[in-house]
Write a protein that holds these residues in place. Structure first.
Motif, PDB file in Angstrom:
ATOM      1  N   ASP A 119     -22.297 -16.347  55.848  1.00  0.00           N
ATOM      2  CA  ASP A 119     -21.653 -17.642  55.666  1.00  0.00           C
ATOM      3  C   ASP A 119     -22.299 -18.747  56.483  1.00  0.00           C
ATOM      4  O   ASP A 119     -21.860 -19.898  56.444  1.00  0.00           O
ATOM      5  CB  ASP A 119     -20.161 -17.545  56.003  1.00  0.00           C
ATOM      6  CG  ASP A 119     -19.908 -17.115  57.455  1.00  0.00           C
ATOM      7  OD1 ASP A 119     -20.881 -16.757  58.134  1.00  0.00           O
ATOM      8  OD2 ASP A 119     -18.739 -17.142  57.868  1.00  0.00           O
ATOM      9  N   SER A 120     -23.321 -18.427  57.268  1.00  0.00           N
ATOM     10  CA  SER A 120     -24.019 -19.452  58.043  1.00  0.00           C
ATOM     11  C   SER A 120     -25.330 -19.876  57.389  1.00  0.00           C
ATOM     12  O   SER A 120     -26.089 -20.645  57.952  1.00  0.00           O
ATOM     13  CB  SER A 120     -24.297 -18.953  59.465  1.00  0.00           C
ATOM     14  OG  SER A 120     -25.340 -17.990  59.467  1.00  0.00           O
ATOM     15  N   LYS A 121     -25.595 -19.379  56.182  1.00  0.00           N
ATOM     16  CA  LYS A 121     -26.829 -19.745  55.480  1.00  0.00           C
ATOM     17  C   LYS A 121     -26.757 -21.156  54.908  1.00  0.00           C
ATOM     18  O   LYS A 121     -27.766 -21.730  54.540  1.00  0.00           O
ATOM     19  CB  LYS A 121     -27.106 -18.755  54.347  1.00  0.00           C
ATOM     20  CG  LYS A 121     -27.311 -17.317  54.809  1.00  0.00           C
ATOM     21  CD  LYS A 121     -28.650 -17.139  55.486  1.00  0.00           C
ATOM     22  CE  LYS A 121     -28.911 -15.651  55.743  1.00  0.00           C
ATOM     23  NZ  LYS A 121     -30.220 -15.424  56.374  1.00  0.00           N
ATOM     24  N   ALA A 122     -25.548 -21.700  54.815  1.00  0.00           N
ATOM     25  CA  ALA A 122     -25.331 -23.077  54.364  1.00  0.00           C
ATOM     26  C   ALA A 122     -25.817 -23.319  52.943  1.00  0.00           C
ATOM     27  O   ALA A 122     -26.606 -24.222  52.673  1.00  0.00           O
ATOM     28  CB  ALA A 122     -25.985 -24.060  55.335  1.00  0.00           C
ATOM     29  N   TYR A 123     -25.333 -22.488  52.016  1.00  0.00           N
ATOM     30  CA  TYR A 123     -25.634 -22.728  50.598  1.00  0.00           C
ATOM     31  C   TYR A 123     -24.783 -23.896  50.104  1.00  0.00           C
ATOM     32  O   TYR A 123     -23.596 -23.995  50.419  1.00  0.00           O
ATOM     33  CB  TYR A 123     -25.323 -21.482  49.773  1.00  0.00           C
ATOM     34  CG  TYR A 123     -26.180 -20.288  50.118  1.00  0.00           C
ATOM     35  CD1 TYR A 123     -27.523 -20.239  49.725  1.00  0.00           C
ATOM     36  CD2 TYR A 123     -25.652 -19.215  50.832  1.00  0.00           C
ATOM     37  CE1 TYR A 123     -28.313 -19.146  50.046  1.00  0.00           C
ATOM     38  CE2 TYR A 123     -26.442 -18.117  51.152  1.00  0.00           C
ATOM     39  CZ  TYR A 123     -27.771 -18.088  50.757  1.00  0.00           C
ATOM     40  OH  TYR A 123     -28.554 -17.011  51.075  1.00  0.00           O
ATOM     41  N   ALA A 124     -25.369 -24.772  49.316  1.00  0.00           N
ATOM     42  CA  ALA A 124     -24.630 -25.909  48.782  1.00  0.00           C
ATOM     43  C   ALA A 124     -23.568 -25.435  47.799  1.00  0.00           C
ATOM     44  O   ALA A 124     -23.792 -24.512  47.009  1.00  0.00           O
ATOM     45  CB  ALA A 124     -25.580 -26.877  48.089  1.00  0.00           C
ATOM     46  N   THR A 125     -22.413 -26.050  47.850  1.00  0.00           N
ATOM     47  CA  THR A 125     -21.325 -25.701  46.942  1.00  0.00           C
ATOM     48  C   THR A 125     -21.538 -26.378  45.590  1.00  0.00           C
ATOM     49  O   THR A 125     -22.396 -27.254  45.437  1.00  0.00           O
ATOM     50  CB  THR A 125     -19.975 -26.149  47.521  1.00  0.00           C
ATOM     51  OG1 THR A 125     -19.965 -27.584  47.633  1.00  0.00           O
ATOM     52  CG2 THR A 125     -19.761 -25.546  48.900  1.00  0.00           C
ATOM     53  N   GLU A 126     -20.732 -25.973  44.602  1.00  0.00           N
ATOM     54  CA  GLU A 126     -20.862 -26.534  43.267  1.00  0.00           C
ATOM     55  C   GLU A 126     -20.565 -28.027  43.237  1.00  0.00           C
ATOM     56  O   GLU A 126     -21.084 -28.751  42.377  1.00  0.00           O
ATOM     57  CB  GLU A 126     -19.934 -25.806  42.293  1.00  0.00           C
ATOM     58  CG  GLU A 126     -20.356 -24.363  41.999  1.00  0.00           C
ATOM     59  CD  GLU A 126     -19.485 -23.724  40.945  1.00  0.00           C
ATOM     60  OE1 GLU A 126     -18.553 -24.412  40.449  1.00  0.00           O
ATOM     61  OE2 GLU A 126     -19.736 -22.549  40.607  1.00  0.00           O
TER      62      GLU A 126
END
Length: 527
Positions: free
Chosen positions: A262-269
């Motif tokens: 959860d710290s990879k910081a993937y952009a949300t939709e």
């Protein structure tokens, strides 16, 4: 009988007008001449801009027009242009042009309803601040490297091809970009360093605990590879996140955080980068105090202290409340310990400026008095300037010392310039009347003067001869020559071009530029 107009003006400005809705303010100003002047008070509207729109005068020398700007900030537009690699312009579609760059301003679409009030440019990216304190980013924070498609925004090289919102907890108040990083200040006086968009760290130190003026950050300023803070008392602190020991601490923390998905910081939709924030407890380096300084005309009774900073590649420029301009090298933690602030009299004293060859050998009117009020810098160039119709714009470099002579461009003097921004090799000056002037190298269209293949020969931004223009249209090059004289940028292109566009903020870095603009025609129709 006591009337409302009998109250002290200060009471009305501080305790009545701020509580009125905008329609009520307008109606009050229409009652008589007294309230018309009161409701047009510049200081009141300047303060209201900050309270209602998160807009400050930190990076502009504007002294009038705050009410006009307040009205226009209902619907500001964001424009970008120049080199478009690494997603740095944030455009979904790149226009087709002669040299395959973006040589004129193109409107950028950011999240609907976001009122962008400030822009800051990094080496391959932009940061935009909106009226609520939210930050939007696009481009690539570290354009010298590459990221994999499945990487998140914990990776500095991960590009954002269109604007994304940073998921920070507290509203941001100001942003300053370096080449590969940015430094921000939030409404809690917390100082954040972004080496990637997904993992900003807060520098935790007693120097920034906001318990006294000495420890309350007033502004942040980023150089190419360092960050700095100026406190409200005038102290300056610097840290180098790309050099040891901070580099090693940050690298170790990143390794530890990589283990958490959860710290990879993937952009949300919905276009948000969820920031995994952390705290770095380390003491920044405090710069030495100011040296003895001469008295300057128009100075106040307060002791001289630093009120502004501007950062070059490895040097800081400082400005005092009296108008003294100073310089200090900040190459590294070790080197800075032996450095001292150097006073620059040719950038500070009116008699020195009056003797400049540009004034002596031309019809250009020299300033009768002078107080430098603003500074800006980027890469190897800095600018010191004063506002008003008799504005003075003085350019220096990373090699400027006490006996150095400023560069003065006659076209910029006495032109009511309120902001000067700097790219690597292109430059921009914004006037109080909303005009943006650019000059310097073509830099893949960063001057914003138009498609050189479509401009008449000899026009700023174009080719010198018809033969060269035709060759460029046929072969896609070479690039046109630079522009030595500042020329005005037009906003909108082709059918979208409008005459009544008012530019109120501008940013530049690398080979790109951006601006915030008010469409006056739309504003008047809405009134």
């Amino acid at each position: 009988m006591t009337m409302l107009s009998d109250l002290p003006i200060e009471v009305l400005l501080d305790n009545l007008l701020p509580w009125l809705a905008i329609p009520d303010l307008i109606h009050l100003g229409q009652t008589d001449h007294f309230f018309a002047r009161l409701c047009d008070d510049e200081t009141f509207w300047k303060r209201k801009l900050e309270e209602d729109f998160n807009f400050t005068d930190e990076r502009t020398a504007r002294i009038t027009g705050w009410k006009h700007l307040y009205r226009g900030l209902r619907n500001p537009k964001t424009y970008v242009w120049g080199e478009h690699s690494k997603g740095r312009l944030g455009l979904k579609k790149i226009p087709t042009t002669t040299l395959r760059d973006v040589p004129y301003p193109v409107e950028l679409q950011i999240k609907s309803g976001a009122r962008i009030v400030s822009l800051s440019a990094a080496g391959w990216a932009f940061f935009a601040l909106d009226s609520t304190g939210s930050v939007y980013v696009w481009g690539t924070l570290n354009g010298t490297s590459y990221a994999l498609q499945h990487d998140g925004y914990s990776e500095a090289a991960k590009p954002a091809h269109t604007p994304l919102k940073l998921g920070m907890q507290s509203p941001t108040r100001s942003i300053s970009c370096g080449r590969l990083h940015a430094t921000t200040l939030d409404d809690q006086h917390h100082v954040w360093t972004f080496l990637s968009w997904g993992r900003p760290f807060r520098l935790v130190t007693p120097a920034f605990d906001a318990t006294t003026l000495d420890s309350t950050p007033a502004l942040v300023e980023s150089g190419w590879n360092f960050s700095s803070v100026l406190t409200k008392s005038g102290d300056v602190y610097v840290w180098w996140p790309f050099a040891a020991p901070l580099k090693d601490i940050i690298a170790a923390r990143n390794i530890a955080m990589d283990a958490a998905a959860d710290s990879k910081a993937y952009a949300t939709e919905d276009g948000v980068i969820p920031c995994s924030t952390w705290e770095l407890r380390e003491e920044p380096t405090k710069l030495p105090p100011l040296p003895p300084l001469p008295e300057l005309p128009l100075e106040s009774a307060e002791p001289a202290r630093l009120i502004k900073l501007a950062a070059l590649e490895s040097r800081l420029i400082g400005l005092t409340n009296h108008g003294h301009v100073l310089s200090i090298a900040v190459e590294s933690d070790v080197a800075v310990r032996s450095e001292r602030w150097e006073y620059l009299p040719n950038f500070s004293e009116v008699d020195k400026v009056q003797q400049h060859p540009v004034y002596v050998s031309s019809q250009l009117k020299p300033p009768q008095n002078l107080r430098i009020s603003h500074i800006s810098a980027q890469f190897q160039t800095f600018v010191a300037y004063s506002p008003g119709s008799s504005s003075v714009i003085l350019l220096g470099s990373h090699e400027t010392h006490a006996d150095s002579t400023p560069l003065i461009l006659p076209a910029l003097q006495n032109n009511d310039v309120i902001s000067v921004v700097l790219g690597d090799y292109h430059y921009g000056a914004l006037t109080s009347t909303g005009k943006l002037l650019t000059w310097g190298e073509y830099s893949r269209g960063a001057l914003g003067l138009g498609d050189p293949g479509m401009l008449p020969p000899g026009q700023p931004g174009g080719y010198r001869t018809e033969e060269r223009r035709r060759a460029a249209v046929t072969n896609g090059g070479p690039f046109p020559p630079g522009t030595s004289e500042p020329a005005e940028v037009s906003f909108g292109h082709g059918k979208a071009q409008r005459d009544k566009m008012f530019c109120f903020a501008v940013a530049a870095a690398g080979w790109h530029m951006g601006a915030l603009v008010i469409d006056l025609e739309v504003r008047f129709l809405a009134d």
